[in-house]
Design an enzyme around this catalytic site. Structure first.
Site, PDB file in Angstrom:
ATOM      1  N   GLN A  27       0.902  -0.995  -0.172  1.00 47.22           N
ATOM      2  CA  GLN A  27       0.002   0.395   0.323  1.00 47.22           C
ATOM      3  C   GLN A  27       1.101   1.132  -0.064  1.00 47.22           C
ATOM      4  O   GLN A  27       1.884   1.210   0.408  1.00 47.22           O
ATOM      5  CB  GLN A  27      -0.924   0.459   1.596  1.00 47.22           C
ATOM      6  N   CYS A  77     -10.439   0.377  -4.702  1.00 43.97           N
ATOM      7  CA  CYS A  77      -9.713   1.506  -4.238  1.00 43.97           C
ATOM      8  C   CYS A  77     -10.353   2.125  -6.234  1.00 43.97           C
ATOM      9  O   CYS A  77     -10.157   2.707  -6.274  1.00 43.97           O
ATOM     10  CB  CYS A  77      -8.255   1.595  -4.989  1.00 43.97           C
TER      11      CYS A  77
HETATM   12  C1  SAM Z   1      -5.097  -3.975  -3.964  1.00 45.48           C
HETATM   13  S1  SAM Z   1      -3.655  -4.902  -4.130  1.00 45.48           S
HETATM   14  C2  SAM Z   1      -3.788  -5.242  -2.536  1.00 45.48           C
HETATM   15  C3  SAM Z   1      -2.612  -5.811  -1.669  1.00 45.48           C
HETATM   16  C4  SAM Z   1      -2.902  -6.730   0.180  1.00 45.48           C
HETATM   17  N1  SAM Z   1      -4.278  -6.952   0.212  1.00 45.48           N
HETATM   18  C5  SAM Z   1      -2.594  -5.661   0.576  1.00 45.48           C
HETATM   19  O1  SAM Z   1      -2.768  -4.543   1.224  1.00 45.48           O
HETATM   20  O2  SAM Z   1      -1.269  -4.961   0.611  1.00 45.48           O
HETATM   21  C6  SAM Z   1      -4.172  -5.994  -4.871  1.00 45.48           C
HETATM   22  C7  SAM Z   1      -3.783  -7.457  -5.472  1.00 45.48           C
HETATM   23  O3  SAM Z   1      -4.338  -7.932  -6.273  1.00 45.48           O
HETATM   24  C8  SAM Z   1      -3.044  -9.178  -6.821  1.00 45.48           C
HETATM   25  N2  SAM Z   1      -3.831 -10.144  -8.000  1.00 45.48           N
HETATM   26  C9  SAM Z   1      -4.378  -8.634  -9.468  1.00 45.48           C
HETATM   27  N3  SAM Z   1      -4.587  -9.324 -10.505  1.00 45.48           N
HETATM   28  C10 SAM Z   1      -5.107 -10.970  -9.740  1.00 45.48           C
HETATM   29  C11 SAM Z   1      -4.789 -11.894 -10.268  1.00 45.48           C
HETATM   30  N4  SAM Z   1      -6.160 -12.448 -11.525  1.00 45.48           N
HETATM   31  N5  SAM Z   1      -5.711 -13.321  -9.082  1.00 45.48           N
HETATM   32  C12 SAM Z   1      -4.634 -13.219  -8.293  1.00 45.48           C
HETATM   33  N6  SAM Z   1      -4.181 -11.573  -7.781  1.00 45.48           N
HETATM   34  C13 SAM Z   1      -3.967 -10.487  -8.140  1.00 45.48           C
HETATM   35  C14 SAM Z   1      -1.695  -8.081  -7.379  1.00 45.48           C
HETATM   36  O4  SAM Z   1      -0.993  -9.414  -6.924  1.00 45.48           O
HETATM   37  C15 SAM Z   1      -1.966  -7.750  -5.565  1.00 45.48           C
HETATM   38  O5  SAM Z   1      -0.971  -8.053  -5.012  1.00 45.48           O
END
Ligand code: SAM
Length: 729
Positions: free
Chosen positions: A525, A680
């Site tokens: 984040q 977000c």
């Molecule tokens: C907004 S971040 C949230 C990370 C964590 N919850 C945090 O608060 O730090 C979104 C996460 O979704 C993962 N992501 C995006 N697309 C994805 C997919 N198709 N399958 C699995 N993970 C995915 C990204 O790698 C990223 O770590």
């Protein structure tokens, strides 16, 4: 046309099948695939990740077919728009008059509208998912329409909403509620028009002077001249409006709490990404990005994208959202760039790029003495498997500084960008072809003294060329502890390697009392302190104890999460619940709640993040957490997750796009008593909540609890995080 559109949409939603696999997308061979096997596809000269499940490019044919259908649909739509434009144009011209002299304004010169084969241009732009600038048949070259507007609201994304007497809406950039202004219409779309502000006639209601010298032309902050309280009001409204319009919750106004404000509204970002690219102030009035290759190569600049342009770079010397030490690094890089520009090309390009980095290690300190001494001599690439960048979910603004597909000399794949191959030891070229991005990430190890990781992203590996500037950075900014060089053939390339140059090959962050390691390309984040507020809200909604004293949250939020959500006590009934942390990144949410759970299961698509998450459990002596790498957008995701223990609580925190219909269907069947949805993007969150709360949609039905909490992680930008609780009916 409708049938074609439906087919294309369905193909996009479900992903395409490998050749010969249309009838059985769940065949065992496909089940073994994970995010690492995703391949890319070529679309309009640019490489994009393909979401289909074929194991190799050769096996994939469905996505190509879907693209063709999408193109066809876009062309048909463009024709429809052309017909509708004429009608809209008449409506607009009633209040409009021709612009005599294009005027240079802080917000940008109006783009001259030109007569031409508009259908062709419209169709071409529509292919890319964007709409054409209003090329209106019959409009004389060099003329644009100037309209007087009253801004009444701020739409999600930061555009001012200006409603005509007829009810027709014009979205105008840099316009704020209460402002009277003159604007130039730049596009006419299906239910609205788009305009660019030319000048203010009467200031808006909550105007403040923006402290940043780059505010205006810079595409990063769009709300800096709006009082912070008014920013929060607008951001809450975006969440309410998305729930009403997209989620179908007519009473949304009473469901959403006040916004959790950010304590530090400047210098809060721990991650900034600047682009190297052709110098540009404002896109409007400048060269057309689509024909940029035909004009002489512009000067190379380091900065953020100007408003309205994804291809040029506005040189910036400071960013008020990052730490002052990051400003210092930016200035060092800018001075270095100037020396490169003044040197003859040959001097900037040593004869061989094959030598390894020979940078002197920075003075050893408690954090990284060991790795300082050895990394420079023998840089080893980190895993190239990680599918996500550190900025994976960052706002689509100047901060996410990616060059466009055809940004003059450096767009597209170029000569080093052959698919699947990462150039090594390439012949030296001019800096424009070498330098891509500068990423600065700020860690906050225990003790609260910030440290920095500097990553220079280049299109090939030639560490000698970076040596002098990196040495200056180390000498002049002692808080820089880690230097790395990521090599990516193109800015959007998935085939990347990160070479350590100096210092530990990861950043340390203290969050919710735990110590996290974050690799150069893992998500974390961007606003570390505000993340504790966000995670504490999540904990309360999950019925668990937050890491911070709840009194730090605004009173309205405290009441909502404690009373309206009835979050006290464990919803699952079991003493210690099984918690799933979906889209877990480096495991921060799950690990911060692990002491209250019997098991924590974390899932993410990025291999690098999952590796970090496992190591983070270990370094914090957490033994009841396990992390798995899965693409949660895969159509057969349910079969991959079936062996995991069923969750009592699911915390989901997807990227901006939200969750796929297949995964939402899976969630309805997973048996969790509570789903806490962190997002977000209020629009995709509202869409997904609608799916989870719909009756007769298969699986269990969830209800949205009152007390949806917006949390401002990104002051001065048009972005908002929000947390919603859904309970099983
Ligand atoms: C907004 S971040 C949230 C990370 C964590 N919850 C945090 O608060 O730090 C979104 C996460 O979704 C993962 N992501 C995006 N697309 C994805 C997919 N198709 N399958 C699995 N993970 C995915 C990204 O790698 C990223 O770590």
């Amino acid at each position: 046309m409708q049938a074609t559109g439906r087919a294309a949409r369905a193909a996009r939603r479900q992903g395409s099948h490998a050749r010969g696999d249309r009838a059985s997308p769940d065949r065992p061979a496909l089940r073994q695939l994970d995010a690492n096997t995703l391949h890319t596809r070529q679309l309009e000269g640019a490489t994009a990740p393909c979401r289909c499940q074929a194991p190799t490019q050769a096996a994939c044919n469905g996505c190509e077919e879907a693209e063709q259908q999408r193109h066809q649909q876009a062309e048909e739509q463009a024709q429809l728009y052309a017909m509708q434009q004429q009608q809209r144009w008449q409506e607009l011209t009633e209040t409009a008059r021709p612009l005599q002299q294009p005027q240079q304004q802080a917000v940008g010169q109006p783009r001259a509208l030109t007569t031409g084969p508009s259908e062709r241009v419209c169709a071409r732009r529509a292919h890319k998912g964007a709409f054409c600038f209003a090329l209106v048949p019959g409009q004389a070259s060099g003329q644009a329409l100037e309209v007087e507007l009253d801004c009444t609201a701020l739409a999600f994304g930061g555009q001012g909403v200006c409603r005509q007497d007829s009810g027709f809406v014009i979205f105008c950039n840099a316009a704020f509620p209460g402002e009277k202004l003159i604007a130039c219409i730049t596009a006419i779309k299906r239910g609205h028009a788009v305009a660019t502000k030319l000048r203010t006639l009467q200031a808006h209601d909550h105007a403040v002077s923006a402290p940043c010298p780059h505010f205006g032309p810079c595409g990063g902050c769009t709300l800096q001249n709006l009082e912070y309280a008014a920013q929060l009001t607008a951001k809450r409204e975006w969440v309410v409006s998305a729930l009403q319009r997209i989620g179908g919750f007519s009473q949304a106004e009473s469901l959403v709490t006040s916004v959790i404000p950010c304590r530090d509204i400047f210098r809060y970002r721990n991650n900034m990404r600047f682009s190297f690219g052709p110098k540009g102030g404002s896109h409007f009035g400048g060269p057309d990005p689509d024909t940029a290759a035909e004009i002489p190569p512009p000067d190379l600049a380091l900065g953020l994208h100007p408003r309205g342009s994804g291809t040029t770079v506005l040189p910036v010397s400071t960013c008020h959202l990052q730490h002052t030490d990051a400003d210092k690094i930016l200035q060092i890089m800018n001075s270095w760039l100037q020396t490169l520009a003044s040197e003859p090309q040959a001097a900037a390009a040593p004869a061989s790029s094959s030598s390894q980095g020979t940078l002197e290690p920075s003075p050893p300190d408690a954090q990284g003495a060991a790795s300082h001494s050895k990394s420079a001599a023998a840089p080893q690439p980190s895993s190239s498997a990680a599918a996500q960048t550190s900025n994976e979910r960052q706002p689509r603004s100047g901060f996410r500084a990616q060059r466009g597909r055809r940004g003059g000399q450096r767009g597209g794949r170029g000569k080093h960008g052959a698919r699947g191959s990462l150039p090594q030891n390439s012949p030296q070229g001019p800096p424009q072809q070498f330098l891509q991005e500068l990423v600065m990430r700020q860690g906050l190890p225990e003790g609260g003294k910030p440290t920095f990781m500097v990553d220079i992203i280049t299109s090939y590996h030639a560490p000698d060329r970076l040596q002098s500037v990196l040495r200056t950075i180390q000498e002049q900014v002692p808080t820089v502890k880690t230097l790395v060089n990521t090599v990516a053939a193109t800015p959007r390339s998935r085939n990347v390697k990160t070479y350590p140059i100096s210092g530990p090959h990861f950043l340390r962050q203290t969050l919710c009392g735990l110590d996290f390691r974050v690799s150069p390309r893992s998500f974390f984040q961007t606003n570390t302190r505000q993340t504790e507020m966000l995670y504490s809200t999540v904990a309360l909604m999950a019925g668990l104890k937050p890491a911070i004293d709840i009194k730090q949250l605004p009173t309205g939020v405290q009441q909502a999460v404690q009373q309206d959500c009835k979050a006290e006590g464990n919803p699952s009934g079991s003493e210690r619940p099984v918690l799933w942390d979906i889209f877990c990144g480096v495991g921060t949410i799950g690990l911060s709640l692990a002491s209250q759970c019997s098991k924590v299961i974390g899932i993410d698509g990025a291999g690098g993040g999952i590796t970090d998450a496992g190591l983070n459990a270990h370094r914090n002596s957490i033994h009841n957490a396990a992390f798995f790498q899965h693409d949660l957008a895969a159509p057969n995701i349910s079969t991959k997750l079936e062996s995991l223990p069923q969750p009592d609580i699911v915390i989901t925190d997807p990227a901006r796009a939200g969750m796929t219909p297949a995964f939402l269907a899976y969630l309805r069947n997973c048996g969790a008593a509570r789903i806490v949805y962190v997002s977000c993007d209020p629009s995709s969150q509202a869409r997904d909540i609608r799916q989870l709360t719909a009756k007769d949609n298969g699986g269990a039905q969830y209800q949205l609890m009152p007390g949806i909490v917006p949390c401002d992680m990104f002051p001065h930008t048009a972005h908002i995080e929000s947390v919603a609780l859904l309970t099983k009916l």
